[in-house]
Design an enzyme around this catalytic site. Structure first.
Site, PDB file in Angstrom:
ATOM      1  N   HIS A   1       0.851  -1.196   0.000  1.00 10.56           N
ATOM      2  CA  HIS A   1       0.000   0.000   0.000  1.00 10.56           C
ATOM      3  C   HIS A   1       0.886   1.246   0.000  1.00 10.56           C
ATOM      4  CE1 HIS A   1      -4.066  -1.591   0.753  1.00 10.56           C
ATOM      5  NE2 HIS A   1      -3.401  -2.620   1.222  1.00 10.56           N
TER       6      HIS A   1
ATOM      7  N   ASP B   1      -4.693   5.427  24.108  1.00 13.16           N
ATOM      8  CA  ASP B   1      -5.953   5.124  24.792  1.00 13.16           C
ATOM      9  C   ASP B   1      -6.725   6.442  24.879  1.00 13.16           C
ATOM     10  OD1 ASP B   1      -4.970   2.604  25.151  1.00 13.16           O
ATOM     11  OD2 ASP B   1      -4.917   2.653  27.334  1.00 13.16           O
TER      12      ASP B   1
END
Ligand code: 1PR
Length: 566
Positions: free
Chosen positions: A203, A255
């Site tokens: 990619h 997170d």
């Protein structure tokens, strides 16, 4: 001056947002072609144009979509007219005759005539191939838009044109220029070119600067740009350790959750507790998700993972900030992005059911390359055992991997060490054994065996039916493509990864495993790669607190003989 327009064939296969962003970043405009009639019209007008054929996921699904949307004939006519086309990943695969991935052996475009795709051999290496590999050799008389043997490119696939030397020679004689990659001992086509058709198995839009440069040269029509390596030029990287040719991946993890003021922030826990330990007890705020993602990309992170750690409290509508985060991050971060948290079937307050597939689709369309499933993977595997070891066929793991490919489905495991005196003490609520192993570090009461309990809702609930081994092995069987292996005991500890856990899980599956939780310094990364042969390692707190940059870890590994993407 109006911008150059680049056309992209859109058969609704995965993350096109990142490709769009990469091309817009290069100053071009893009237009999607939704069916073959649109392309046919442009071809009939003999319009000077450039076309990209991108694809992810399942080969059979992709070529069927090309057929059903009437793209087959106009693409072949377009190629026949000598117009430039760039195929990417499954877009490259569709140029071949067929693939063993597709049980019906659906016909590809057969541009690379009489050549078919087969699966990598997983007996001695992780399959899918996920990560950064290099071009091993060029068998080419012409340039390939400056494709550089010194650079690493991002590959993610299980099937490839795996060729013997005689087959390579035959293709050469037929006029194909080839860039060959090596995964383990298997030689495969990493890029192919003939006339104005060029295609890569990797990619470019996810391959950092190297990939962006390749796209730029294609847009500028500079096929012979850069130095052309002489035919059969070979890259030798023999002195560095690789994972069957892949570099050791370093992943930065964010997170994410709302803080007490409602702002979306990056936080970080100690054993999953993300509140400060002072009297105010606030959510630890370490920065803004998009800014930090960009920072780690520029520091050399091979991937960035976003985890919405309180998704179980919200509805997908309230999740929209994470969609925005991805949309924004994918404009400037040209490496793979994973998103986790809340990938599951969802019932709206109105009673409307939003399928996990749809939730995942929203994320892919916003720029995610992979989704990571935590709690729901535990529920799915529990159900599998309750049903007498039978898959239901409709779990998020199965549905998402069937549509988007196994490489798009990561299982995030949140385990905690549990000591037992003997394996016979590890019995689940169905009366069946949970897999244990003998530990080098005995427990508080001299227990010699351990298993790993797995949690849901970020450590708030634990399964009474399965342990980490059962979770990962069944998830792999159901269609997971990678394991993100956290560890509650080690999270935020800066004391290094749980090497026993990582080794145990790495040996249990054939798919790649990412070690997570506990990284505090570059030495910990070396330690986990040396001790376990794990495919990738992730850090969070040590990067957020600015103690080390991602590049520090890579330089340290490089100095110790490990191949990394610098
Ligand atoms: O269950 O599918 O909705 O997904 C929720 C996701 O959120 C899961 O991937 C789960 O791991 C994660 N999660 C939930 N609660 C927490 C928490 O911390 N309270 N975070 C949480 C998990 C672990 C890693 C961390 C590493 C490295 N955090 O993400 O980045 O431990 O940290 P370190 O290098 O600083 O030691 P669902």
């Amino acid at each position: 001056m109006s911008k150059e327009v680049l056309y992209i064939i859109d058969v609704e296969s995965g993350n096109l947002q990142s490709l769009q962003n990469a091309i817009e970043h290069l100053g071009c405009e893009i237009k999607y072609l939704k069916d073959g009639f649109e392309l046919q019209k442009l071809v009939s007008q003999k319009k000077q144009m450039k076309l990209i054929l991108p694809g992810v996921g399942n080969y059979g699904h992709f070529v069927k979509q090309l057929y059903n949307k009437n793209f087959r004939k106009p693409i072949l006519e377009y190629i026949e007219l000598g117009n430039p086309l760039f195929g990417i990943c499954v877009g490259l695969q569709a140029l071949f005759k067929s693939s063993s991935e597709d049980e019906y052996q659906s016909a590809g475009l057969d541009f690379v005539s009489d050549t078919s795709l087969t699966k990598f051999d997983s007996s001695s290496k992780s399959v899918p191939q996920i990560g950064w590999n290099h071009i091993d050799s060029l068998v080419s008389s012409e340039g390939m838009y400056g494709l550089d043997l010194d650079k690493k490119f991002y590959f993610v696939h299980s099937y490839a044109a795996i060729l013997a030397d005689a087959e390579i020679e035959t293709l050469r004689k037929k006029g194909y220029d080839l860039a060959l990659g090596k995964y383990g001992e298997e030689k495969f086509i990493a890029a192919v070119s003939k006339g104005n058709v060029f295609a890569t198995q990797f990619h470019p839009e996810k391959s950092g600067i190297a990939g962006i440069n390749l796209l730029r040269e294609f847009l500028n029509g500079n096929k012979n740009s850069g130095k052309l390596e002489h035919p059969m030029a070979k890259k030798v990287d023999a002195n560095l350790k690789t994972l069957n040719g892949l570099t050791y991946r370093i992943i930065a993890c964010l997170d994410v959750r709302s803080n007490d003021q409602g702002d979306l922030v990056v936080t970080k826990g100690d054993q999953y507790d993300v509140r400060e330990k002072d009297s105010e007890n606030k959510i630890r705020n370490l920065g803004k998700p998009v800014k930090l993602a960009e920072k780690y990309y520029l520091q050399g992170a091979d991937e960035v993972t976003f985890l919405n750690i309180t998704s179980f409290k919200n509805s997908p509508l309230q999740d929209l900030p994470m969609l925005e985060v991805l949309k924004e991050a994918s404009k400037t971060v040209f490496v793979p992005l994973t998103v986790g948290g809340g990938i599951k079937d969802f019932v709206q307050p109105s009673g409307e059911v939003i399928s996990s597939l749809h939730v995942a689709e929203l994320y892919f369309k916003s720029g995610a390359d992979k989704v990571s499933i935590g709690s729901d993977a535990v529920y799915t595997v529990e159900k599998y055992f309750i049903n007498g070891e039978k898959a239901t066929g409709d779990s998020p793991i199965e549905l998402i991997s069937k549509s988007y490919g196994v490489q798009a489905v990561v299982i995030s495991v949140d385990p905690r060490r549990k000591y037992v005196k003997s394996p016979s003490d590890a019995i689940n609520s169905l009366g069946k054994p949970i897999k244990t192993f003998k530990t080098k570090f005995s427990g508080p009461n001299s227990e010699e065996y351990v298993y790993y309990e797995v949690s849901m809702k970020g450590g708030r609930e634990f399964s009474a039916i399965i342990g980490a081994y059962e979770l990962v092995t069944i998830a792999e069987k159901l269609g997971a493509g990678e394991i993100l292996l956290n560890c509650i005991d080690k999270d935020g500890s800066n004391s290094g990864f749980d090497l026993e856990l990582v080794d145990f899980i790495k040996k249990s599956v054939r798919i790649p495993v990412i070690a997570s939780s506990g990284a505090g310094k570059p030495e910990h990364f070396l330690e986990v790669f040396e001790a376990t042969g794990v495919d990738a390692a992730l850090g969070a707190g040590m990067f957020h607190r600015g103690e080390y940059e991602v590049n520090d870890v890579k330089q340290y590994l490089n100095k110790h003989g490990y191949s990394v993407r610098m």
